[in-house]
Design a protein around this motif. Structure first.
Motif, PDB file in Angstrom:
ATOM      1  N   GLY A 121      80.056  86.946 -61.947  1.00 40.50           N
ATOM      2  CA  GLY A 121      81.219  86.833 -61.847  1.00 40.50           C
ATOM      3  C   GLY A 121      80.925  87.208 -59.627  1.00 40.50           C
ATOM      4  N   ALA A 122      82.128  87.951 -59.654  1.00 37.43           N
ATOM      5  CA  ALA A 122      82.258  87.517 -57.849  1.00 37.43           C
ATOM      6  C   ALA A 122      81.837  88.229 -57.429  1.00 37.43           C
ATOM      7  CB  ALA A 122      83.831  88.096 -57.575  1.00 37.43           C
ATOM      8  N   PRO A 123      81.033  87.686 -56.542  1.00 39.50           N
ATOM      9  CA  PRO A 123      80.513  89.014 -54.909  1.00 39.50           C
ATOM     10  C   PRO A 123      81.025  89.813 -54.472  1.00 39.50           C
ATOM     11  CG  PRO A 123      80.673  86.360 -54.458  1.00 39.50           C
ATOM     12  CD  PRO A 123      81.038  86.910 -55.359  1.00 39.50           C
ATOM     13  N   ARG A 124      80.905  90.599 -53.888  1.00 41.12           N
ATOM     14  CA  ARG A 124      81.072  91.774 -53.724  1.00 41.12           C
ATOM     15  C   ARG A 124      80.720  92.335 -51.910  1.00 41.12           C
ATOM     16  NH1 ARG A 124      80.527  95.788 -58.092  1.00 41.12           N
ATOM     17  NH2 ARG A 124      78.824  94.473 -59.171  1.00 41.12           N
ATOM     18  N   PHE A 125      81.377  92.323 -50.668  1.00 35.32           N
ATOM     19  CA  PHE A 125      80.469  92.887 -49.642  1.00 35.32           C
ATOM     20  C   PHE A 125      81.201  94.036 -49.833  1.00 35.32           C
ATOM     21  CE2 PHE A 125      79.995  88.357 -49.604  1.00 35.32           C
ATOM     22  CZ  PHE A 125      80.556  87.804 -50.540  1.00 35.32           C
ATOM     23  N   GLY A 126      81.913  94.916 -49.623  1.00 37.89           N
ATOM     24  CA  GLY A 126      82.864  96.081 -49.053  1.00 37.89           C
ATOM     25  C   GLY A 126      81.039  97.310 -49.515  1.00 37.89           C
ATOM     26  N   PRO A 127      81.202  98.192 -48.577  1.00 36.81           N
ATOM     27  CA  PRO A 127      79.931  98.910 -48.299  1.00 36.81           C
ATOM     28  C   PRO A 127      79.613  99.969 -49.773  1.00 36.81           C
ATOM     29  CG  PRO A 127      81.283  98.808 -46.534  1.00 36.81           C
ATOM     30  CD  PRO A 127      81.759  98.091 -47.231  1.00 36.81           C
ATOM     31  N   ALA A 128      81.267 100.140 -49.910  1.00 37.25           N
ATOM     32  CA  ALA A 128      80.496 100.795 -51.092  1.00 37.25           C
ATOM     33  C   ALA A 128      79.873 100.305 -52.281  1.00 37.25           C
ATOM     34  CB  ALA A 128      81.988 101.932 -51.523  1.00 37.25           C
ATOM     35  N   LEU A 235      80.127  79.700 -42.328  1.00 38.19           N
ATOM     36  CA  LEU A 235      78.624  78.630 -42.331  1.00 38.19           C
ATOM     37  C   LEU A 235      77.957  77.613 -43.395  1.00 38.19           C
ATOM     38  CD1 LEU A 235      76.768  81.277 -40.175  1.00 38.19           C
ATOM     39  CD2 LEU A 235      78.157  79.588 -39.182  1.00 38.19           C
ATOM     40  N   LEU A 236      78.710  77.970 -44.862  1.00 37.22           N
ATOM     41  CA  LEU A 236      78.473  76.953 -45.576  1.00 37.22           C
ATOM     42  C   LEU A 236      79.633  77.230 -46.746  1.00 37.22           C
ATOM     43  CD1 LEU A 236      75.750  79.169 -46.864  1.00 37.22           C
ATOM     44  CD2 LEU A 236      75.655  77.154 -45.862  1.00 37.22           C
ATOM     45  N   GLN A 237      80.144  75.610 -47.014  1.00 35.13           N
ATOM     46  CA  GLN A 237      81.113  74.922 -48.336  1.00 35.13           C
ATOM     47  C   GLN A 237      81.002  74.878 -49.248  1.00 35.13           C
ATOM     48  OE1 GLN A 237      82.278  71.921 -46.030  1.00 35.13           O
ATOM     49  NE2 GLN A 237      83.000  72.540 -44.405  1.00 35.13           N
ATOM     50  N   SER A 238      80.880  75.857 -50.917  1.00 26.24           N
ATOM     51  CA  SER A 238      80.689  74.896 -51.885  1.00 26.24           C
ATOM     52  C   SER A 238      80.866  73.635 -52.125  1.00 26.24           C
ATOM     53  CB  SER A 238      81.545  75.704 -52.805  1.00 26.24           C
ATOM     54  OG  SER A 238      81.287  75.824 -53.905  1.00 26.24           O
ATOM     55  N   PRO A 239      79.856  73.444 -53.210  1.00 24.85           N
ATOM     56  CA  PRO A 239      79.071  73.584 -53.139  1.00 24.85           C
ATOM     57  C   PRO A 239      77.433  73.890 -52.315  1.00 24.85           C
ATOM     58  CG  PRO A 239      79.066  71.577 -54.811  1.00 24.85           C
ATOM     59  CD  PRO A 239      79.903  71.779 -53.430  1.00 24.85           C
ATOM     60  N   PRO A 254      83.730  79.167 -54.622  1.00 30.03           N
ATOM     61  CA  PRO A 254      85.383  78.728 -54.331  1.00 30.03           C
ATOM     62  C   PRO A 254      85.845  80.343 -53.646  1.00 30.03           C
ATOM     63  CG  PRO A 254      85.654  77.912 -56.238  1.00 30.03           C
ATOM     64  CD  PRO A 254      84.589  79.379 -56.306  1.00 30.03           C
ATOM     65  N   GLY A 255      85.288  80.982 -52.952  1.00 31.24           N
ATOM     66  CA  GLY A 255      85.335  82.529 -52.692  1.00 31.24           C
ATOM     67  C   GLY A 255      87.127  83.305 -53.337  1.00 31.24           C
ATOM     68  N   GLY A 256      86.875  84.548 -52.586  1.00 34.95           N
ATOM     69  CA  GLY A 256      87.746  84.897 -52.847  1.00 34.95           C
ATOM     70  C   GLY A 256      87.121  86.065 -53.854  1.00 34.95           C
ATOM     71  N   GLU A 257      87.725  86.288 -54.890  1.00 28.90           N
ATOM     72  CA  GLU A 257      87.364  87.574 -56.078  1.00 28.90           C
ATOM     73  C   GLU A 257      86.945  86.113 -57.269  1.00 28.90           C
ATOM     74  OE1 GLU A 257      87.861  90.533 -54.494  1.00 28.90           O
ATOM     75  OE2 GLU A 257      87.371  90.435 -56.913  1.00 28.90           O
ATOM     76  N   THR A 258      86.986  84.911 -57.469  1.00 26.83           N
ATOM     77  CA  THR A 258      86.586  83.954 -57.915  1.00 26.83           C
ATOM     78  C   THR A 258      84.997  84.504 -58.299  1.00 26.83           C
ATOM     79  OG1 THR A 258      86.196  82.622 -56.007  1.00 26.83           O
ATOM     80  CG2 THR A 258      88.340  82.117 -57.356  1.00 26.83           C
ATOM     81  N   PRO A 259      84.577  83.270 -59.214  1.00 28.73           N
ATOM     82  CA  PRO A 259      82.702  84.095 -59.985  1.00 28.73           C
ATOM     83  C   PRO A 259      81.792  83.036 -58.877  1.00 28.73           C
ATOM     84  CG  PRO A 259      83.629  82.652 -61.378  1.00 28.73           C
ATOM     85  CD  PRO A 259      85.648  83.517 -60.481  1.00 28.73           C
ATOM     86  N   MET A 260      81.047  83.472 -58.767  1.00 28.88           N
ATOM     87  CA  MET A 260      79.886  82.771 -58.508  1.00 28.88           C
ATOM     88  C   MET A 260      79.263  81.552 -59.993  1.00 28.88           C
ATOM     89  SD  MET A 260      77.719  81.428 -55.567  1.00 28.88           S
ATOM     90  CE  MET A 260      77.896  82.942 -54.606  1.00 28.88           C
ATOM     91  N   ILE A 261      79.503  80.850 -59.584  1.00 28.38           N
ATOM     92  CA  ILE A 261      78.318  79.610 -60.683  1.00 28.38           C
ATOM     93  C   ILE A 261      77.082  79.420 -60.559  1.00 28.38           C
ATOM     94  CG2 ILE A 261      79.005  77.611 -61.722  1.00 28.38           C
ATOM     95  CD1 ILE A 261      81.436  79.954 -62.500  1.00 28.38           C
ATOM     96  N   MET A 262      76.043  79.481 -60.845  1.00 27.42           N
ATOM     97  CA  MET A 262      74.912  79.039 -60.880  1.00 27.42           C
ATOM     98  C   MET A 262      74.262  78.340 -61.656  1.00 27.42           C
ATOM     99  SD  MET A 262      71.571  81.764 -60.567  1.00 27.42           S
ATOM    100  CE  MET A 262      71.824  82.240 -62.171  1.00 27.42           C
TER     101      MET A 262
END
Ligand SMILES: N[C@H](CCC[C@H](N)C(=O)O)C(=O)O
Length: 277
Positions: A121-128, A235-239, A254-262
């Motif tokens: 899923g996409a990482p989220r950063f908003g305090p809530a 500071l980092l670039q995918s992958p 890739p950033g934004g609302e895209t999913p993180m792939i592990m």
């Protein structure tokens, strides 16, 4: 009653995995704590339950409990073991399937060389979303820790994460600073605390003091959160290759609302049966 289980690990982050489709059981939080004990019980960082889905387009329900008995939203290393488990136990004929968690849906895929690829899923950063007490979203926050100002990033992978950048993970005060940040009032639901050393734009070393389990040899969601925060700060670039104490994960985002792939391993250690009191 006798409970069948499988002991598994993802890079040394270890799990008791229980199929509640083929057997019925209810585990109280005090029983989970006792089973998690490495001297009086089986010993694990998290308990993973395999249950029938409740949502129509899901293949399984994936429930996660920390060693302290608390149910949590997500577990990345556990997701890879979950995928390995349901295939080994012939609970599915698929090699790619969807699971529902408290933190949202995950897509798991076991490829030919038995490495497991998870859409986290996409990482989220908003305090809530974390939750984190702050009046706005920003790549770096500052908290007061007994009069000492501490800079950290925050992210949610369904579960809450704090990420500190350090020069040397081996020297990082994980055991002392980890619990103080984890229980800091800025984190209403506490947090998993990652200590990240950046070696290059495509490589980090990471240690994580986990909520409800203490420092583990690896933390999948912690690796996702650290990489997401590092990419967001430029500071980092995918992958990114993440070196944890128990081994290595590959993360793509890739950033934004895209999913993180592990992508990483999942190992079975032994099958067992235990009498529940
Ligand atoms: N301790 C975490 C859950 C397990 C996460 C970790 N084992 C992983 O691989 O993501 C929490 O309380 O949110």
């Amino acid at each position: 009653m006798l409970l069948n289980f499988t002991k598994m690990h993802g890079l040394g982050n270890d799990f008791m995995v229980v199929d509640l489709i083929s057997q019925r059981a209810h585990l109280r939080d005090d029983q989970i704590r006792q089973l998690a004990d490495r001297h009086f019980g089986i010993g694990f960082d998290q308990l993973l339950l395999v249950e029938p889905p409740r949502q129509p387009d899901m293949d399984f329900r994936y429930r996660i409990f920390n060693a302290d008995g608390g149910e949590v939203e997500n577990c990345g290393n556990g997701a890879r073991c979950f995928a390995r488990f349901v295939i080994d136990q012939r609970l599915t004929h698929k090699r790619e399937f969807k699971v529902e968690t408290l933190g949202g849906p995950l897509t798991l895929k076991v490829d030919e060389d038995d490495r497991v690829r998870v859409d986290m899923g996409a990482p989220r950063f908003g305090p809530a979303a974390i939750p984190f007490v702050a009046d706005r979203d920003q790549p770096l926050h500052r908290i007061d820790l007994d009069g000492q100002a501490l800079e950290l990033s925050v992210a949610s992978m369904g579960n809450p994460h704090a990420v500190l950048q350090v020069d040397d993970v081996d020297m990082a005060p994980v055991e002392t600073l980890g619990p103080r940040i984890q229980q800091h009032p800025s984190f209403p639901r506490q947090a998993n605390v990652g200590f990240m050393q950046i070696d290059s734009p495509h490589a980090i070393r990471l240690r994580v003091f986990e909520r409800g389990s203490g420092e583990t040899l690896a933390c999948g969601t912690g690796a996702c959160a650290a990489v997401a925060c590092g990419i967001r700060r430029g500071l980092l670039q995918s992958p990114v290759e993440v070196e944890l104490r128990g081994g290595r994960l590959t993360l793509e985002w890739p950033g934004g609302e895209t999913p993180m792939i592990m992508t990483g391993p999942a190992e079975r250690v032994f099958e067992g049966r235990i009498a529940l009191s």
